[in-house]
Write an enzyme that holds these catalytic residues in place. Structure first.
Site, PDB file in Angstrom:
ATOM      1  N   GLU A  36      36.284  48.190  46.079  1.00  0.00           N
ATOM      2  CA  GLU A  36      37.399  47.288  45.825  1.00  0.00           C
ATOM      3  C   GLU A  36      38.368  48.040  44.916  1.00  0.00           C
ATOM      4  O   GLU A  36      37.959  48.541  43.857  1.00  0.00           O
ATOM      5  CB  GLU A  36      36.893  46.010  45.120  1.00  0.00           C
ATOM      6  CG  GLU A  36      38.020  45.035  44.919  1.00  0.00           C
ATOM      7  CD  GLU A  36      37.631  43.772  44.162  1.00  0.00           C
ATOM      8  OE1 GLU A  36      36.425  43.533  43.944  1.00  0.00           O
ATOM      9  OE2 GLU A  36      38.566  43.037  43.792  1.00  0.00           O
ATOM     10  N   ARG A 261      21.005  50.054  42.238  1.00  0.00           N
ATOM     11  CA  ARG A 261      22.186  50.755  41.744  1.00  0.00           C
ATOM     12  C   ARG A 261      21.803  51.795  40.696  1.00  0.00           C
ATOM     13  O   ARG A 261      20.728  51.715  40.083  1.00  0.00           O
ATOM     14  CB  ARG A 261      23.225  49.790  41.199  1.00  0.00           C
ATOM     15  CG  ARG A 261      22.781  48.925  40.028  1.00  0.00           C
ATOM     16  CD  ARG A 261      23.964  48.157  39.430  1.00  0.00           C
ATOM     17  NE  ARG A 261      24.720  47.421  40.420  1.00  0.00           N
ATOM     18  CZ  ARG A 261      26.069  47.505  40.542  1.00  0.00           C
ATOM     19  NH1 ARG A 261      26.763  48.278  39.748  1.00  0.00           N
ATOM     20  NH2 ARG A 261      26.696  46.788  41.441  1.00  0.00           N
ATOM     21  N   LYS A 271      33.152  47.991  35.758  1.00  0.00           N
ATOM     22  CA  LYS A 271      34.579  48.303  35.896  1.00  0.00           C
ATOM     23  C   LYS A 271      35.417  47.458  34.934  1.00  0.00           C
ATOM     24  O   LYS A 271      36.390  47.942  34.371  1.00  0.00           O
ATOM     25  CB  LYS A 271      35.043  48.027  37.332  1.00  0.00           C
ATOM     26  CG  LYS A 271      34.870  49.223  38.245  1.00  0.00           C
ATOM     27  CD  LYS A 271      35.693  49.053  39.519  1.00  0.00           C
ATOM     28  CE  LYS A 271      34.881  48.435  40.625  1.00  0.00           C
ATOM     29  NZ  LYS A 271      35.542  48.437  41.931  1.00  0.00           N
TER      30      LYS A 271
END
Ligand code: ATP
Ligand code: MG
Length: 559
Positions: A36, A261, A271
């Site tokens: 994104e 992850r 982020k």
């Protein structure tokens, strides 16, 4: 790690091998990396990039780069450009397969209409809070919306009006009609579309309804005919919903595979929080060399190969774990040890005058460019009467184990001569400003014909030929091992994460450095900072020291 072990380390490759044996995808392997564009990519994304592009590469397949740009509020063109640059820099190629979720807005809208027509979606007037409050919990079923029974015609008309901008933000949503008592909360009539009168970075004001991530994501993979939709573990609970949408629409159905992850200690990878560090000027930007972003690592002196090797080395698992950041640093050391040209740079200079060396003489001495690579050859380095050595390489009253320079002691200057310190010159306040030494002209190249040995070898730079530079030495950005775990992460910022040596002296071959990482002998690996070197000022960043200085820290702390 050998090939077999690497393979074992990757359960996804096993799935692909099985699919290939069963002919499930006609031997097609098609993956994608779907960021994104709401921030810069970090080392966790690098792992996902290496995995997706790597799997495609290994299996003669293809990998798309797709911007998952369904949220107009947080996304920006700057992020798109940085992501393109970072993936390219890592060495991966999406050829002509660069896609944007926003290119599918029309198609997604059509899919939504199909669900409404099938009676599988409805317009709901409840507010976001009401929807949340009526969702129930793991122990309790949710409550059905009073609008759940709207007719297909009414839903189609309202959806049309939503699209045409006839309602304000949040006034209505489109929801899937699944089951408010479903044990999986994601299946309790999730929202598919919301109204957002906001300008999108690519579609401008064309749309005022935007698809929710869960509605769009699986469909994007389907549209692109992805075979293996690789994502992180937190989406495991969303898979039944993606499956439901695809089955309901009866369209191409990729297989979703979840992996754990990447987490690194001392490193924050949210982020949102990284953006806060940038916005509040705790760092100089997304590409600050202390940031775990790909652009930060690049500016710090990391190589694509080191990052790819690291990703391969940590492997792919189904279990969450925290990787020691030292493994990332070691991957860099390992790569740079093989390829980095060796040079000499004095970070904190102390002047040495060779009293028995001729006043105006400069001789050129041969220095090895890279002992790990015989093809790298040699270079000339100038030697003269006045030199700089490292302040820390001299002690006026050295302890027994200190093998560097002290009064009356003899050491070797790398690639040059043995020198002996005879006199320590101080200023009025008693600080050492200069050493007077003599050299032994018989020891050229670093060994004595009479066979006498010295224990220390120092790096040095000739005063007349030295290049001035500012050198930045970095340390961990955070002091605690898991900085992301608290919202008060700012309290854990390391106040000493960047130390500047403003008066460093570098050998003359660095007058015009290349955009590569060098080894400054004994001091670590350094790269020119392309951004801050300007107007005649030369700035170098230390990528990493030669050895892991934190190993000692852990040992002392009983780890
Ligand atoms: P957010 O969705 O909160 O903005 P994100 O880090 O998930 O953050 P995306 O742009 O959605 O950002 O990530 C793109 C891809 O990178 C996703 O497929 C995601 O699974 C993967 N990814 C993100 N963080 C990591 C990580 N730490 N380790 C491995 N893969 C990651
Ligand atoms: Mg995400």
């Amino acid at each position: 790690m050998n090939e077999v072990k690497k393979e074992m380390n990757n359960f996804i490759q096993k799935i692909i091998n099985d699919d290939s044996d069963s002919g499930k995808w006609n031997n097609r392997v098609h993956t994608r990396f779907p960021p994104e564009p709401n921030g810069y990519l970090h080392i966790g994304h690098a792992k996902s990039i290496c995995l997706n592009f790597g799997i495609a590469e290994k299996n003669k397949g293809t990998c798309n780069l797709r911007f998952d740009d369904t949220n107009p509020v947080k996304e920006e063109e700057e992020y798109v450009q940085s992501i393109i640059e970072d993936v390219k820099w890592l060495g991966f190629d999406w050829e002509d397969r660069l896609f944007y979720a926003s290119d599918y807005f029309e198609q997604l809208y059509e899919f939504a209409i199909q669900l409404i027509q099938d009676g599988s979606a409805y317009i709901c007037d409840l507010s976001g809070d009401e929807i949340r409050n009526m969702r129930g919990s793991l122990n309790e079923p949710g409550l059905e919306s009073p609008h759940r029974t709207r007719s297909v015609e009414e839903n189609l008309e309202l959806f049309h009006k939503m699209k045409n901008g006839e309602f304000g933000n949040g006034e209505k949503v489109l929801r899937a009609k699944i089951n408010m008592a479903h044990p999986n909360l994601n299946m309790r009539d999730p929202v598919m579309y919301r109204i957002l009168h906001a300008k999108h970075h690519r579609t401008g004001n064309d749309w005022c309804i935007y698809p929710m991530y869960d509605w769009a994501h699986g469909l994007e993979d389907s549209i692109e005919r992805i075979t293996h939709s690789i994502c992180t573990l937190e989406f495991e609970d969303h898979r039944p919903l993606y499956d439901w949408y695809l089955n309901q629409l009866d369209i191409y159905h990729p297989q979703q595979i979840e992996f754990a992850r990447l987490n690194l200690n001392f490193t924050m990878m949210s982020k949102r929080k990284l953006k806060q560090l940038v916005d509040e000027n705790h760092v100089s930007g997304w590409d600050d060399p202390r940031m775990p972003t790909i652009s930060g690592l690049r500016r710090r002196g990391y190589t694509p190969k080191a990052i790819r090797n690291f990703a391969e080395d940590v492997g792919v698992t189904k279990r969450d774990s925290i990787i020691d950041v030292v493994r990332l640093e070691n991957a860099l050391r390992e790569d740079l040890n093989k390829i980095a040209p060796r040079v000499m740079g004095v970070l904190d200079p102390l002047k040495v005058v060779i009293t028995n060396y001729p006043e105006d003489k400069t001789e050129l001495l041969k220095a090895v460019n890279n002992p790990e690579n015989p093809d790298a050859g040699k270079r000339d380095i100038p030697f003269s009467k006045e030199l700089y050595i490292e302040q820390s390489d001299f002690m006026e009253d050295p302890p027994r184990k200190f093998f560097r320079l002290g009064p009356g002691r003899e050491v070797r200057l790398r690639y040059a001569y043995f020198i002996t310190c005879n006199e320590v010159i101080k200023n009025k306040s008693g600080e050492i400003i200069e050493l007077h030494c003599t050299y032994d002209s018989e020891t050229k190249g670093g060994s004595a014909p009479d066979g006498r040995k010295v224990k220390g070898t120092l790096h040095w730079v000739s005063v007349n030929d030295a290049i001035d530079a500012e050198v930045r030495l970095y340390d961990r950005l955070f002091l605690n091992e898991n900085p992301g775990e608290t919202d008060d992460f700012l309290a854990n910022l390391n106040p000493e994460s960047c130390k500047t040596q403003a008066n460093a002296k570098l050998e003359s071959s660095l007058s015009n450095p290349e955009n590569i990482t060098y080894q400054f002998e004994r001091n670590g690996y350094f790269i020119k900072d392309e951004k801050d070197s300007m107007n005649g000022k030369l700035v170098f960043n230390r990528a990493v020291s030669l050895r892991d200085s934190w190993a000692k820290f852990f040992k002392n702390n009983g780890k």
